[in-house]
Design a protein around this motif. Structure first.
Motif, short mmCIF file in Angstrom:
data_model
loop_
_atom_site.label_atom_id
_atom_site.label_comp_id
_atom_site.label_asym_id
_atom_site.label_seq_id
_atom_site.Cartn_x
_atom_site.Cartn_y
_atom_site.Cartn_z
N ALA A 40 0.83 -1.21 0.00
CA ALA A 40 0.00 0.00 0.00
C ALA A 40 0.86 1.25 0.00
N LEU A 41 1.95 1.24 0.74
CA LEU A 41 2.84 2.38 0.82
C LEU A 41 3.35 2.77 -0.56
N LEU A 42 3.77 1.80 -1.34
CA LEU A 42 4.29 2.07 -2.68
C LEU A 42 3.17 2.48 -3.63
N ARG A 43 2.00 1.88 -3.46
CA ARG A 43 0.87 2.21 -4.32
C ARG A 43 0.47 3.68 -4.15
N TYR A 44 0.36 4.14 -2.93
CA TYR A 44 -0.03 5.52 -2.69
C TYR A 44 1.08 6.50 -3.07
N THR A 45 2.32 6.08 -2.94
CA THR A 45 3.43 6.93 -3.36
C THR A 45 3.40 7.16 -4.87
N GLU A 46 3.08 6.12 -5.60
CA GLU A 46 2.97 6.27 -7.06
C GLU A 46 1.76 7.14 -7.42
N THR A 54 10.45 0.74 -5.54
CA THR A 54 10.46 -0.62 -5.04
C THR A 54 10.83 -0.56 -3.56
N PRO A 55 10.59 -1.63 -2.81
CA PRO A 55 11.00 -1.61 -1.40
C PRO A 55 12.48 -1.29 -1.23
N GLU A 56 13.30 -1.76 -2.16
CA GLU A 56 14.74 -1.53 -2.07
C GLU A 56 15.11 -0.06 -2.29
N ARG A 57 14.22 0.68 -2.98
CA ARG A 57 14.50 2.08 -3.30
C ARG A 57 13.91 3.05 -2.28
N LEU A 58 13.22 2.54 -1.27
CA LEU A 58 12.62 3.44 -0.29
C LEU A 58 13.67 4.15 0.55
N ARG A 59 14.68 3.42 0.94
CA ARG A 59 15.67 4.00 1.86
C ARG A 59 16.74 4.78 1.10
N VAL A 60 17.05 5.96 1.60
CA VAL A 60 18.11 6.79 1.02
C VAL A 60 19.46 6.14 1.32
N THR A 153 10.39 11.72 4.02
CA THR A 153 10.10 12.94 3.27
C THR A 153 9.66 12.53 1.87
N PRO A 154 8.76 13.29 1.24
CA PRO A 154 8.29 12.93 -0.10
C PRO A 154 9.46 12.76 -1.07
N PRO A 155 9.30 11.92 -2.07
CA PRO A 155 10.42 11.56 -2.96
C PRO A 155 10.91 12.69 -3.85
N ALA A 156 10.21 13.82 -3.88
CA ALA A 156 10.64 14.91 -4.75
C ALA A 156 10.60 16.25 -4.03
N THR A 157 11.10 16.30 -2.78
CA THR A 157 11.15 17.58 -2.09
C THR A 157 12.04 18.58 -2.82
N GLY A 158 12.99 18.06 -3.56
CA GLY A 158 13.88 18.93 -4.33
C GLY A 158 13.48 19.04 -5.78
N MET A 179 16.87 7.29 6.49
CA MET A 179 16.00 8.22 5.78
C MET A 179 15.25 7.49 4.67
N TYR A 180 13.99 7.85 4.50
CA TYR A 180 13.14 7.18 3.51
C TYR A 180 12.45 8.21 2.61
N ARG A 181 12.35 7.86 1.31
CA ARG A 181 11.74 8.75 0.32
C ARG A 181 10.25 8.43 0.18
N VAL A 182 9.48 8.81 1.19
CA VAL A 182 8.04 8.58 1.17
C VAL A 182 7.38 9.66 2.01
N GLY A 183 6.22 10.14 1.57
CA GLY A 183 5.56 11.22 2.28
C GLY A 183 4.06 11.00 2.40
N GLY A 184 3.36 12.04 2.83
CA GLY A 184 1.91 11.99 2.94
C GLY A 184 1.42 11.14 4.09
N ALA A 185 0.10 10.92 4.10
CA ALA A 185 -0.52 10.11 5.14
C ALA A 185 0.03 8.70 5.16
N GLN A 186 0.44 8.20 3.98
CA GLN A 186 0.97 6.84 3.91
C GLN A 186 2.29 6.71 4.69
N ALA A 187 3.10 7.77 4.70
CA ALA A 187 4.35 7.73 5.45
C ALA A 187 4.08 7.73 6.95
N ILE A 188 3.09 8.50 7.38
CA ILE A 188 2.73 8.52 8.80
C ILE A 188 2.25 7.14 9.25
#
Length: 428
Positions: A40-46, A54-60, A153-158, A179-188
């Motif tokens: 669900a986390l990846l679905r809402y991020t997209e 992918t799960p492997e790309r979540l972590r900075v 933090t969202p994947p495109a803060t920059g 650090m993880y590249r995910v934001g919004g309610a799904q990150a919480i």
């Protein structure tokens, strides 16, 4: 902007409860992440951030953090490090220690103070990225001794280039390595309940949009949260000693944050009121964020005139602002009467941005009038306390009758017997 008497003025604050549609959307997201985890986390991020991960790309990665250092200016890094040192030094003075007190009869009472094990920090994207807020959230937790701090933090803060490098550098300087590249309610939700990629935390801190705020409210209880942050606020209590240029500049320093930010001047001086109004019009015209600042002043700005400074203090206490500047002939003399304010800035050179960035006190402050009962983020927010009780037989014998009396008054016979059984036989 309202300009006139403070009598009858009421600041109409934005609701922090959201619309039924927003609450329903957040409830759906939070529940989906709780049940499905990474899927669900990846679905809402997209869906919301247009980032297919992918799960492997979540972590900075450490390499990304190292690359971020190459993209920030040396003067930024120097200023950031000095700010971090100031914030750390201030918060070191807030530390509490465990204590125990022994009595001659063998009784020992005390308090055990321990840091939280794991804290999550939300860093928003949106209109601006705030490295200073990273320091303000992380450093009190580090001073408290929290061993694990996870940043999301969202994947495109920059923008298209990904996470803002200044955010990554600030987090690294503060001691965050997760650090993880995910934001919004799904990150919480991920922080609160955990997924295969993001372990759950004990507390969530950091500001965000209405969906983040509602998600924090939804998961409270499963985890602790810092607060439900509202739009930024400043009130300036000033008399004829104040320079209207300073007052207007400081009001605009908050108005430029957000269209819903509030900036209010409270003054017994009609002259100052008119001059500040003129200065606001002059200064806002050249601001890069002019449209945001003008919308803020139009909707939530005010210049309130009062009979004297005593009435001004009463008005300020009613507003209970996030930031309060006192720019008067003798600001210290008014301090005793100020009961409700997140941070108090005394004198013409204590501009609000001094506290935002550099002085050391935390800039994460109560908003929406909650300074009536809330405090700035501090070291206590990252520790938990356990009461310690050790009774001797002598002390229990002395107090047993009183304990049993109170227990039986409340209809809890087993409570009374649990004490009395220890004194049966012998000399009890």
């Amino acid at each position: 902007m309202y300009i006139g008497s403070a009598q009858g003025f009421r600041l109409e604050r934005e609701s922090e409860y959201g619309s039924p549609e927003q609450n329903a959307a957040v409830e759906e997201i939070v529940e989906a992440v709780r049940r499905e985890g990474d899927e669900a986390l990846l679905r809402y991020t997209e869906r919301f951030d247009k980032a297919k991960l992918t799960p492997e790309r979540l972590r900075v990665t450490p390499e990304e953090i190292a690359a971020a250092y190459e993209r920030v200016e040396p003067e930024f890094l120097a200023a950031l490090r000095q700010a971090a040192a100031n914030v750390t030094a201030f918060h070191e003075k807030q530390k509490r220690t465990s204590w125990m007190e022994a009595q001659p009869d063998g009784t020992m009472l005390g308090m055990v103070v321990r840091p939280l094990r794991r804290v999550g920090l939300y860093v928003p994207g949106g209109k601006a990225a705030y490295p200073s807020s990273v320091l303000m959230n992380v450093l009190p937790a580090k001073v408290a001794g929290v061993p694990e701090i996870a940043l999301v933090t969202p994947p495109a803060t920059g923008g298209k280039e990904g996470i803002d490098p200044y955010i990554l550098v600030a987090a690294a300087e503060a001691g965050v390595t997760e650090m993880y590249r995910v934001g919004g309610a799904q990150a919480i939700a991920a922080l609160a309940y955990g997924t295969a990629s993001i372990p759950a935390v004990d507390k969530i801190c950091g500001p965000g949009n209405i969906y983040v705020a509602l998600a924090k409210r939804a998961v409270f209880g499963a985890v602790d949260i810092d607060s439900i942050a509202g739009p930024s606020e400043i009130a300036v209590l000033a008399d004829d000693a104040a320079d209207p240029r300073y007052v207007a500049a400081d009001m605009l320093s908050q108005a430029e944050h957000d269209e819903m930010a509030s900036a209010v001047l409270v003054t017994p001086s009609e002259r100052l009121a008119q001059e500040v109004a003129a200065e606001l019009r002059r200064q806002v015209a050249t601001l890069p964020r002019r449209e945001i600042a003008e919308a803020s002043l139009e909707r939530y700005g005010a210049i309130l005139t009062v009979a004297d400074l005593a009435e001004g203090v009463a008005v300020v206490n009613k507003l209970a602002p996030e930031h309060l500047e006192v720019i008067t002939e003798d600001p210290l003399s008014l301090l005793g009467g100020i009961e409700n304010a997140g941070a108090i800035f005394l004198g013409p050179y204590s501009s609000e941005p001094v506290g935002d960035y550099y002085a050391g006190p935390n800039h994460i402050l109560p908003t929406n009038g909650t300074a009536r009962f809330s405090s700035p983020l501090n070291v206590d927010d990252f520790v938990k306390k356990s009461s310690l009780i050790r009774y001797s037989r002598e002390a229990l014998r002395r107090d047993a009758a009183g304990i049993a009396t109170l227990a039986r008054h409340e209809g809890l016979e087993a409570h009374a017997r649990a004490v009395e059984i220890r004194l049966e036989g012998g000399d009890g």
